[in-house]
Motif scaffolding. Structure first.
Motif, mmCIF file in Angstrom:
data_model
loop_
_atom_site.group_PDB
_atom_site.id
_atom_site.type_symbol
_atom_site.label_atom_id
_atom_site.label_comp_id
_atom_site.label_asym_id
_atom_site.label_seq_id
_atom_site.Cartn_x
_atom_site.Cartn_y
_atom_site.Cartn_z
ATOM 1 N N ILE A 49 0.491 -1.351 0.193
ATOM 2 C CA ILE A 49 0.151 0.026 0.224
ATOM 3 C C ILE A 49 0.572 1.256 -0.373
ATOM 4 N N ALA A 50 2.337 1.167 0.946
ATOM 5 C CA ALA A 50 2.578 2.171 0.846
ATOM 6 C C ALA A 50 4.119 3.149 -0.644
ATOM 7 N N ARG A 51 3.663 1.530 -1.508
ATOM 8 C CA ARG A 51 4.209 1.812 -3.396
ATOM 9 C C ARG A 51 3.117 1.926 -4.241
ATOM 10 N N HIS A 52 1.864 2.387 -4.068
ATOM 11 C CA HIS A 52 0.394 2.407 -4.607
ATOM 12 C C HIS A 52 -0.043 2.848 -3.591
ATOM 13 N N PRO A 53 -0.679 4.532 -2.824
ATOM 14 C CA PRO A 53 -0.776 5.641 -2.348
ATOM 15 C C PRO A 53 -2.841 5.156 -2.484
ATOM 16 N N HIS A 54 -2.787 5.295 -3.799
ATOM 17 C CA HIS A 54 -4.710 4.835 -4.145
ATOM 18 C C HIS A 54 -4.917 3.950 -3.553
ATOM 19 N N LEU A 55 -3.867 2.898 -3.043
ATOM 20 C CA LEU A 55 -5.105 1.940 -2.063
ATOM 21 C C LEU A 55 -5.196 2.026 -0.464
ATOM 22 N N GLU A 56 -4.741 3.132 0.119
ATOM 23 C CA GLU A 56 -4.872 3.408 1.423
ATOM 24 C C GLU A 56 -6.673 3.686 1.661
ATOM 25 N N GLY A 57 -6.739 2.888 2.394
ATOM 26 C CA GLY A 57 -7.641 2.178 3.191
ATOM 27 C C GLY A 57 -8.702 1.573 2.482
ATOM 28 N N LEU A 58 -8.369 1.519 0.948
ATOM 29 C CA LEU A 58 -9.432 0.005 1.073
ATOM 30 C C LEU A 58 -9.479 -0.686 1.405
ATOM 31 N N ASP A 59 -10.977 -0.865 1.427
ATOM 32 C CA ASP A 59 -11.186 -2.242 1.967
ATOM 33 C C ASP A 59 -11.350 -3.731 1.038
ATOM 34 N N SER A 60 -10.699 -3.534 0.183
ATOM 35 C CA SER A 60 -10.975 -5.031 -1.023
ATOM 36 C C SER A 60 -9.829 -5.931 -1.598
ATOM 37 N N VAL A 61 -10.380 -7.343 -1.936
ATOM 38 C CA VAL A 61 -9.432 -7.965 -2.458
ATOM 39 C C VAL A 61 -8.231 -7.272 -3.612
ATOM 40 N N VAL A 62 -6.845 -7.393 -3.669
ATOM 41 C CA VAL A 62 -5.768 -6.588 -4.072
ATOM 42 C C VAL A 62 -4.859 -7.799 -5.057
ATOM 43 N N PHE A 63 -4.834 -7.836 -6.040
ATOM 44 C CA PHE A 63 -4.233 -8.796 -6.999
ATOM 45 C C PHE A 63 -3.351 -8.384 -7.158
ATOM 46 N N VAL A 64 -1.301 -8.735 -7.045
ATOM 47 C CA VAL A 64 -0.586 -8.098 -7.336
ATOM 48 C C VAL A 64 0.695 -8.794 -7.769
ATOM 49 N N ARG A 65 0.597 -8.196 -8.766
ATOM 50 C CA ARG A 65 1.558 -9.006 -9.924
ATOM 51 C C ARG A 65 2.836 -8.255 -9.801
ATOM 52 N N ASN A 66 3.818 -9.121 -10.213
ATOM 53 C CA ASN A 66 5.420 -9.015 -9.678
ATOM 54 C C ASN A 66 5.875 -7.833 -8.968
ATOM 55 N N PRO A 67 5.527 -8.810 -7.707
ATOM 56 C CA PRO A 67 5.474 -8.036 -6.468
ATOM 57 C C PRO A 67 7.205 -7.373 -6.235
ATOM 58 N N ASN A 68 7.222 -6.111 -5.647
ATOM 59 C CA ASN A 68 8.743 -5.732 -5.230
ATOM 60 C C ASN A 68 9.428 -5.576 -6.800
ATOM 61 N N GLN A 69 8.840 -5.522 -7.352
ATOM 62 C CA GLN A 69 9.779 -5.223 -9.341
ATOM 63 C C GLN A 69 9.457 -3.989 -9.108
ATOM 64 N N PRO A 70 9.993 -3.547 -10.407
ATOM 65 C CA PRO A 70 9.540 -2.235 -10.794
ATOM 66 C C PRO A 70 8.351 -2.078 -11.359
ATOM 67 N N ASP A 71 8.474 -3.222 -12.413
ATOM 68 C CA ASP A 71 6.684 -3.514 -12.901
ATOM 69 C C ASP A 71 5.600 -3.831 -12.102
ATOM 70 N N GLU A 72 5.648 -4.006 -10.626
ATOM 71 C CA GLU A 72 4.762 -3.660 -9.889
ATOM 72 C C GLU A 72 3.740 -3.142 -10.399
ATOM 73 N N ALA A 73 2.306 -4.364 -10.300
ATOM 74 C CA ALA A 73 0.665 -3.963 -10.494
ATOM 75 C C ALA A 73 -0.156 -3.976 -9.681
ATOM 76 N N VAL A 74 -0.964 -3.508 -9.956
ATOM 77 C CA VAL A 74 -1.787 -4.064 -8.364
ATOM 78 C C VAL A 74 -3.670 -4.258 -9.594
ATOM 79 N N SER A 75 -4.234 -5.190 -8.702
ATOM 80 C CA SER A 75 -5.762 -4.689 -10.038
ATOM 81 C C SER A 75 -6.549 -5.169 -8.158
#
Length: 144
Positions: A49-75
Motif C-alpha cells: 500500500i505504501a508503494r501504491h498510495p491509491h490503495l490506502e483505506g481500501l477494503d477490497s481484495v488486491v492482486f499484486v503482479r510482480n511484487p517488489n519489482q519495478p513493474d509491480e502492478a495491482v488490481s
C-alpha cells in the motif's frame, strides 16, 4: 531471481469468512502452487500500500503482479478476482466473460456484496491459521 520472488500476491480481508473460504478454494485449484497470500492488515500489505498510495483505506481484495519489482502492478475488486481466475487457468478462464460488463458496474456489485460479507460468511476474531502444508504461502504470518 527465482520464480517465487515474482509470484503474485493476493491481499485479502483475513477475518472475513467469505474471503477465507475463497482462499481455501483458490488453494485447492492452484495447480502451480505459487500464488501467495497476505491479510490486508499485515506488514506485507502495508508495504504494498505504501508503494501504491491509491490503495490506502481500501477494503477490497488486491492482486499484486510482480511484487517488489519495478513493474509491480495491482488490481482491485472485480479486476483482482478476474486476475485470480486468469492465474488459475483452465475452466476458471471462463470468468473472462465477465469483462463484457463494464468495470464500474462489476465493482458496484462487488461493493454491495462486500458490505454484507460478514453477515453472509461470518467474521473471525483473528486470521485463521492455514493448514501446515500451505502455511509457507501465507506471508507475514507468525504461526508458531
Amino acid at each position: 531471481m527465482n520464480g517465487t520472488a515474482r509470484a503474485p500476491i493476493l491481499l485479502y480481508d483475513g477475518v472475513c469468512g467469505v474471503c477465507n473460504g475463497a482462499i481455501r478454494a483458490i488453494l485447492r485449484f492452484d495447480h502451480r502452487g505459487t500464488l501467495r497470500f497476505a491479510a490486508l492488515d499485515s506488514d506485507v500489505a502495508r508495504d504494498i500500500i505504501a508503494r501504491h498510495p491509491h490503495l490506502e483505506g481500501l477494503d477490497s481484495v488486491v492482486f499484486v503482479r510482480n511484487p517488489n519489482q519495478p513493474d509491480e502492478a495491482v488490481s482491485t475488486e472485480t479486476a483482482a478476482l478476474l486476475e485470480v481466475a486468469d492465474y488459475l487457468g483452465g475452466y476458471w478462464k471462463l470468468a473472462r466473460a465477465a469483462r463484457v460488463v463494464p468495470g464500474f458496474i462489476r465493482d458496484r456489485l462487488y461493493a454491495a456484496f462486500a458490505a454484507v460479507r460478514y453477515h453472509v460468511g461470518g467474521k473471525y476474531d483473528a486470521c485463521p491459521i492455514p493448514a501446515p502444508e500451505v502455511r509457507s504461502r501465507f506471508l507475514d504470518a507468525s504461526y508458531g
